[in-house]
Structures are given as C-alpha cells and as structure tokens.
Design an enzyme around this catalytic site. Structure first.
Site, PDB file in Angstrom:
ATOM      1  N   GLU A 122      16.195 -35.135  18.702  1.00 30.94           N
ATOM      2  CA  GLU A 122      17.604 -34.754  18.609  1.00 30.94           C
ATOM      3  C   GLU A 122      17.799 -33.601  19.586  1.00 30.94           C
ATOM      4  OE1 GLU A 122      19.011 -33.685  14.694  1.00 30.94           O
ATOM      5  OE2 GLU A 122      20.976 -33.142  15.510  1.00 30.94           O
ATOM      6  N   ARG A 164       3.179 -34.810   9.829  1.00 29.73           N
ATOM      7  CA  ARG A 164       3.615 -33.942  10.923  1.00 29.73           C
ATOM      8  C   ARG A 164       2.546 -32.894  11.211  1.00 29.73           C
ATOM      9  NH1 ARG A 164       8.308 -31.166  11.341  1.00 29.73           N
ATOM     10  NH2 ARG A 164       9.450 -32.992  10.675  1.00 29.73           N
ATOM     11  N   LYS A 178      13.415 -26.095  14.101  1.00 27.89           N
ATOM     12  CA  LYS A 178      14.272 -25.712  15.231  1.00 27.89           C
ATOM     13  C   LYS A 178      15.314 -24.685  14.813  1.00 27.89           C
ATOM     14  CE  LYS A 178      14.518 -30.161  16.738  1.00 27.89           C
ATOM     15  NZ  LYS A 178      15.122 -31.311  17.406  1.00 27.89           N
TER      16      LYS A 178
END
Ligand code: ATP
Ligand code: MG
Length: 559
Positions: A42, A266, A276
């Site tokens: 994204e 992850r 983020k």
C-alpha cells in the site's frame, strides 16, 4: 550473538520451505502449470525490512520457478496514499535487486471491481446498508452467537442497485451507507458476517483524482486484483489467514480465475518497530530526520546507513519462511551486514577519538609513504600509499599511562606496531594542569618499515594512526540502534515505544581520516580499521564526505 541465529532456523537452500511444497503440489496436480506471484504494497509509507522479507520471498519464488512477479500498488485508501511513496517503493524494490514483470495499481481495476459489485447485487449477493459502523459491529455480535440482520439486508436487488449507483454518483455524504456482501451472519468467522465491500469517500485519489466517490475495501479489491493479473500464489502474512474464506468467496461468486492465498509469519525483528503508522510518527514528530534516516528500519534508511542489498537478501534467506510468529534477533541482520561488508569494504584508517602521538626520533619535516592493503579479502582491491610523519593521531584509548592488566597497547616502555608503518616504543606523555594526557611520545625503529619485525622481536598490538598534518577532518555520524529494548512495541503500562528511543542513537563527531578518505563517494563501502564499517552519506558536499557508521566490527549489544 548466539550461534543458533547464524544457522537458518527453519529452512536452508537445499530443503524446500512449506510454500514451495504447496507450489510443487499444485504443479504436480495440474492445478496450475506456472507460478505468478506479486508484491502488493500500500503506498502509504516507505518500505521497511519486513517488506524486504516479502519482496525477497515473492520475487524469489518467481525466479526459482521461472515464473513472474508483479508489483501492485494496493491503492484503495485515497486519504493516506501519495505519489512520493509509490516512487520510493519502486526505487527500493529495484535497489534490493528485483525487477517486476508488470506494474499495476489496484485503482486500475476500480471500474471492473465496480461492475462485479453490480453483478453481485443483481444476484442478491450484496446489499446497501445504512447502519452506522457501531450498529454493524454490534449486530455482528460475537463469534459464538448468531448475528442480527438489519432492515436493509432484505432489500431487493433493484433498490440496492439504484442506491449503489447513487452512492457512486456522489449523492450521499461520507459514512452514510456502505455496500455489504450478503454471506452468513452466523458464521463463526466474523469476516464472513456480511463484510463491507464499498464505502463512500469523497476523497481525491493520487491516480483517479475525483472520479470516484466510493472506494472498495481491501478484502474486496485484493483477491480480485490477484485474479485479474492471473496470480497463482498470493503470498501474504498470517493475519490474513482468517480472511481467506472471504478471498475465496468473492472469487467464486464472481466466477473468475482463482489464485491460492498462502500465509506465512511476518518478520518481527528485535529493537525495531515496523508499523508504518509508528514509523510515520517518528518522522512527523522529528525523532528522526526523515524516512531514510540511517536509524530507520526502512529499506531506504538501511541503504543510507550502508547496509548492502545482498546482505538484506541474505538475511531474508536465513530467516526462512515460518508458519508461526517469532522474533528474529537484530544481531542476525548485523551479522549478515558484516559478512557482506567484510568482503567488499575497502580498509582505511581513521581516528575517531584523537590524541597526538609524537615520534620524537622521526625528522621534523620528513614524510614517507607507506603502503596499505585496500582489502585483504580481495586481491583486486589493490593498495594505496599513506603518508607517515612525525606527528600522528592515534585513538586516545590506545594509550594508558598506567596500563591495566592485559593491556598491550601504548604505555611507557611498551612497543606496538603502527599499522603498515613502523614499530614504535612509547617513551612517555605530557599532561595538562588537570592531569589529562595531551600528547604521547614514542620512538620508532626505522628498520621495522612496513610494520615488519627487523630481528624477530614481537609486539602484541597493532594500532591505527593518521598523519596529523595530512589528516582530512571529516564529519562522521556514529549511529546506533534506535531503541534501547528488544521489544519497543510492548511498552509497559503508561508508556509508548517513544519512551524507549535510544538517546545515544546518533553522535556526530569529526574524525581524523587518512587523505584517501576525502575522495570517498556515496555508494562506496569502507572499513575504518579496528572500528567499524562506514559509508559516505548521500548528502555530502563534493570532496568532503560525511560518513555514516553502518555497524561496528563486533556486536556491542550481545551480552
Ligand atoms: P503496516 O501494517 O505497517 O502498514 P502492511 O502490512 O499493511 O504494513 P503493506 O504495504 O500492505 O504493509 O504490505 C505489503 C506486503 O508486505 C504485504 O503482502 C504484507 O503482507 C507484506 N509485509 C508487510 N510487513 C511485513 C513483515 N513484517 N514481514 C513480512 N511481510 C510483510
Ligand atoms: Mg496492508
């Protein structure tokens, strides 16, 4: 660093990871006859080391199976996305050493996604709901209790399509209605309890401008984007496991090519945050200078810090692919960086904490050039000439007037080797009125030129030095870890990750450097002998490099 971190915890190049096993079984059964992956960031921030893991995995699978890998920007959130991020993502993927086969944006598919939404509405599989967020959430109840249908659920396809078109045309304000898939209000999986497909957002999109007043939700857009691109294996992180039935529901009900979603754990790295949102907060609140501040766990920050791309790829490889969450030691990343830099970094001498050493028996105006080996790991790196003279800079901790036990460097009466130059024997020092040593004195042995013993006598230490009159005084930034604790995300009561920022994560000093360092250019890697690895910062004035410390020679954090 503990030895077990150096070994691959789960996989090695020889053994297959579980994703490769799944792919093999698909190729064998004929479910797919090719491999096509994608990396779907994204564009709402800069990529971090966790993304690097995903990039290496997706591009690595494509390469291994002679397949393809797309770069797709998952840009369904117009308010948080920017072109700056798109550009930085491309630069970072390229720098890591990968080239995508095709570049797409989820926004390329807005019209197609919209058309499919109309199809689902007309088939009675989606409806416009006017409940508030809270009501929707309350009506979903809990996984063990049946959900509650609202009055909008049984609207006719005709009413729904009319309302949906009006939503699209911008007739309703933000937040007044959503389009929901009509799936199963009693599903134990909350994601299947009539998930939201579209929301109204009168927002400017970085690519589609003001064309759309409604935007698809991630779950609705992601699988269909994969499908449109012919992706075979849609690799994502574990939190999407519970979304998989929904991913499959949309694809099945629209009736299009079905990729296989596969989840892996992850990457979590100690001493690091990767959200983020939090990284953006560090930038916005000026705890760091920018997204590519050398202390940031971003790919651009690590690049600027001097981490080579191959070290990051090696790290991703060693971490392997796990099915369960774990935390990787930051030391493993530094280990990979040192491994890589040891092979490619040219050696130079620089003194960070200088004190003068005067070689009293060396003629005052004489200079001789000694030969330094640029890289003992690489014969092709050649040699260079280094000026030697009477007054030298040495590290202040390479001298002790009264040596502690086991100290073999300079102290009165002791002889050491000056790297590449001569043996020098300490004869004393001068102190100021406060008792601080201001100058050290020594005598050299001309017969030891090149640092070789003239008569078989041995010295226990070799120290580095820089000729004072030739020294280039260069700004040097000593970077250290950004956080003081291994898990800054798990702050104790009343604290946040900001409370664990390392106050000593940056010290700026002036280093006394051998003259060759003045010619260093960004993109080159150096080892300052006995100290660590350093790179010229990208923002250095011509002929005046500013050095960033990449990593020390040894792990100073290991217990
Ligand atoms: P954040 O939550 O910080 O915004 P994200 O996961 O939403 O991160 P995306 O841009 O959506 O960020 O991620 C792009 C791809 O990178 C996704 O496939 C995602 O699963 C993967 N990814 C993100 N973080 C990690 C991580 N720590 N380890 C491995 N893969 C990751
Ligand atoms: Mg995401």
């Amino acid at each position: 660093m503990a030895a077990e971190n150096i070994n691959r915890p789960e996989e090695s190049k020889e053994t297959k990871n579980f994703i490769e096993e799944i792919i093999d079984s698909h190729l064998e059964s004929g479910r797919y006859n090719r491999v096509h992956t994608r990396f779907p960031p994204e564009p709402n921030g800069y990529l971090h080391i966790g993304h690097a893991k995903s990039i290496c995995l997706n591009f690595g699978l494509a390469k291994k199976y002679n397949g393809l890998c797309n770069l797709r920007f998952d840009d369904t959130n117009p308010t948080k996305e920017e072109v700056e991020y798109v550009d930085s993502i491309k630069e970072d993927v390229n720098w890591l050493g990968f080239q995508w086969d095709a570049e797409y944006f989820a926004s390329d598919y807005f019209q197609q996604l919209y058309d499919w939404a109309e199809k689902l509405i007309l088939e009675g599989k989606a409806y416009v709901c006017e409940c508030s967020q809270e009501t929707i959430s309350t009506n979903r109840t809990t996984p063990t209790r049946p959900g509650i249908a609202c009055e909008h659920r049984d609207r006719t396809p005709e009413t729904n399509i009319e309302l949906f078109r009006r939503m699209k045309n911008g007739e309703f304000p933000d937040g007044t209605m959503v389009l929901r898939a009509k799936i199963d209000l009693n599903s134990p999986n909350m994601h299947m309890r009539d998930p939201i497909m579209y929301r109204i957002l009168h927002a400017h999109h970085h690519r589609t401008g003001n064309q759309w007043n409604i935007y698809p939700m991630y779950d609705y857009a992601h699988g269909e984007s994969d499908s449109i691109e012919g992706i075979t294996h849609s690799v994502c992180t574990l939190e999407f496991e519970v979304h998989r039935p929904l991913y499959e529901w949309f694809i099945q009900n629209i009736g299009i090519h079905a990729p296989q979603q596969i989840e892996f754990a992850r990457l979590n790295l100690s001493y690091t945050i990767m959200s983020k949102r939090k990284l953006l907060q560090l930038v916005n609140e000026k705890h760091v200078s920018s997204w590519d501040d050398p202390r940031m766990p971003t790919i651009s920050g690590m690049r600027r810090r001097g981490f080579p791309a191959d070290a990051i790829r090696d790290f991703a490889d060693r971490v392997g692919v796990a099915k369960r969450e774990n935390v990787i030691e930051y030391g493993l990343l530094e280990f990979c960086v040192r491994e890589s830099l040891n092979k490619k970094a040219e050696r130079r001498m620089a003194v960070l904490n200088p004190i003068k050493l005067i070689v009293t028996n060396y003629p005052e105006n004489q200079v001789d050039m000694v030969t330094g080996v640029n890289n003992p790991e690489d014969e092709n790196a050649g040699t260079r000439e280094i000026p030697f003279s009477r007054e030298l800079w040495i590290e202040s901790d390479d001298f002790m007037e009264e040596p502690i036990k086991g100290y073999h460097r300079l102290f009165p009466g002791n002889e050491v080797r000056l790297r590449y130059a001569y043996f020098v024997k300490c004869t004393g020092c001068k102190k100021d009125e406060n008792g601080n040593v201001v100058e050290v004195y020594g005598e050299y042995d001309p017969a030891s030129r090149g640092g070789n013993s003239p008569d078989g006598r041995k010295v226990k230490s070799t120290i580095h030095w820089v000729s004072a009159k030739h020294a280039a005084e260069l700004e040097t930034r000593l970077y250290d870890r950004l956080f003081t604790i291994p898990a800054p995300d798990d702050a104790e009561e009343g604290k946040t990750f900001l409370d664990y920022l390392n106050p000593d994560s940056l010290k700026t000093i002036t280093a006394m450097c051998e003259p060759a360092l003045a010619e260093a250019r960004p993109g080159q890697f150096f080892q300052f002998e006995r100290i660590g690895y350093f790179v010229p910062d990208k923002d250095s004035p011509e002929g005046q490099p500013r050095f960033n410390r990449t990593v020390t020679l040894k792990d100073g954090w290991a217990k």
